[in-house]
Design an enzyme around this catalytic site. Structure first.
Site, PDB file in Angstrom:
ATOM      1  N   LYS A  69      13.526  37.845  63.873  1.00 42.48           N
ATOM      2  CA  LYS A  69      13.349  39.297  63.731  1.00 42.48           C
ATOM      3  C   LYS A  69      11.931  39.695  64.119  1.00 42.48           C
ATOM      4  O   LYS A  69      10.974  38.981  63.825  1.00 42.48           O
ATOM      5  CB  LYS A  69      13.580  39.743  62.287  1.00 42.48           C
ATOM      6  CG  LYS A  69      14.992  39.526  61.787  1.00 42.48           C
ATOM      7  CD  LYS A  69      15.128  39.981  60.331  1.00 42.48           C
ATOM      8  CE  LYS A  69      16.546  39.775  59.838  1.00 42.48           C
ATOM      9  NZ  LYS A  69      16.691  40.187  58.429  1.00 42.48           N
TER      10      LYS A  69
ATOM     11  N   ASP B 134      22.117  43.127  46.619  1.00 50.05           N
ATOM     12  CA  ASP B 134      20.860  42.485  46.241  1.00 50.05           C
ATOM     13  C   ASP B 134      20.792  42.191  44.742  1.00 50.05           C
ATOM     14  O   ASP B 134      20.185  41.205  44.331  1.00 50.05           O
ATOM     15  CB  ASP B 134      19.675  43.316  46.705  1.00 50.05           C
ATOM     16  CG  ASP B 134      19.542  43.316  48.229  1.00 50.05           C
ATOM     17  OD1 ASP B 134      20.112  42.425  48.881  1.00 50.05           O
ATOM     18  OD2 ASP B 134      18.873  44.223  48.763  1.00 50.05           O
TER      19      ASP B 134
END
Length: 183
Positions: free
Chosen positions: A72, A168
């Site tokens: 990334k 999450d």
């Protein structure tokens, strides 16, 4: 473009040159040729863009397992974030170590995060936009996460109760994940 090494090999802060005058500014955020000159030979194939409305929103720690792992290149184009990369490559001399960098629309810094790392960020202002390039397509079957506050990793986010997604909140600890990265 300036490349800055971090404490973890392969994770780099990139500072693009910014040209400004009375009209505003211009910067080149990515050039395959310039990246190759810096020793970074990556073929990015997808761009992603996220928006976080509230300060204190934490996204992460995310990654894709092999065979669809992703490198990334992350930047913040509106607001300010704390961007974090965690080495999850078993056998690595920096296994479970992490790097945190403040990325802002003003400093225009970018963080290059290689395969084998989990990634997350915390919005430090309201109305944050983050854009990042990846070198492989999103693969839902390879999508994974680990808990942002895993005590074995110990990322210092500087916040006690971040705003989290359901994914999450339910993320496993690294020791319970099926991360398949070997150094």
């Amino acid at each position: 473009m300036k490349i800055i090494k971090t404490d973890i090999d392969g994770v780099y802060i990139l500072e693009p040159k910014v040209f400004g005058d009375h009209r505003g500014w211009f910067t080149e955020t990515y050039s395959k040729r310039k990246f190759k000159e810096l020793g970074i030979d990556i073929e990015f194939i997808q761009d992603n863009h996220s928006f976080s409305a509230e300060k204190g929103t934490l996204r992460g720690l995310h990654f894709q397992i092999n065979p669809k792992a992703q490198t990334k290149l992350v930047r913040c184009t509106k607001g300010k974030i704390l961007d974090v990369a965690v080495d999850i490559r078993k056998g690595s001399p920096t296994y479970k170590n992490w790097v945190a960098v403040e990325l802002t629309e003003e400093n225009k810094k970018q963080l290059l995060i290689p395969k084998g790392f989990a990634h997350g960020f915390l919005s430090l202002t309201d109305n944050v936009e983050v854009q990042y390039k990846v070198d492989d397509y999103y693969a839902p079957d390879c999508d994974r996460s680990i808990r942002f506050n895993d005590p074995e990793i110990g990322v210092d986010w500087g916040i006690r109760n971040p705003i989290l997604s359901e994914k999450d909140v339910k993320a496993p600890l690294l020791k319970d994940s099926d991360s398949n990265f070997i150094y």
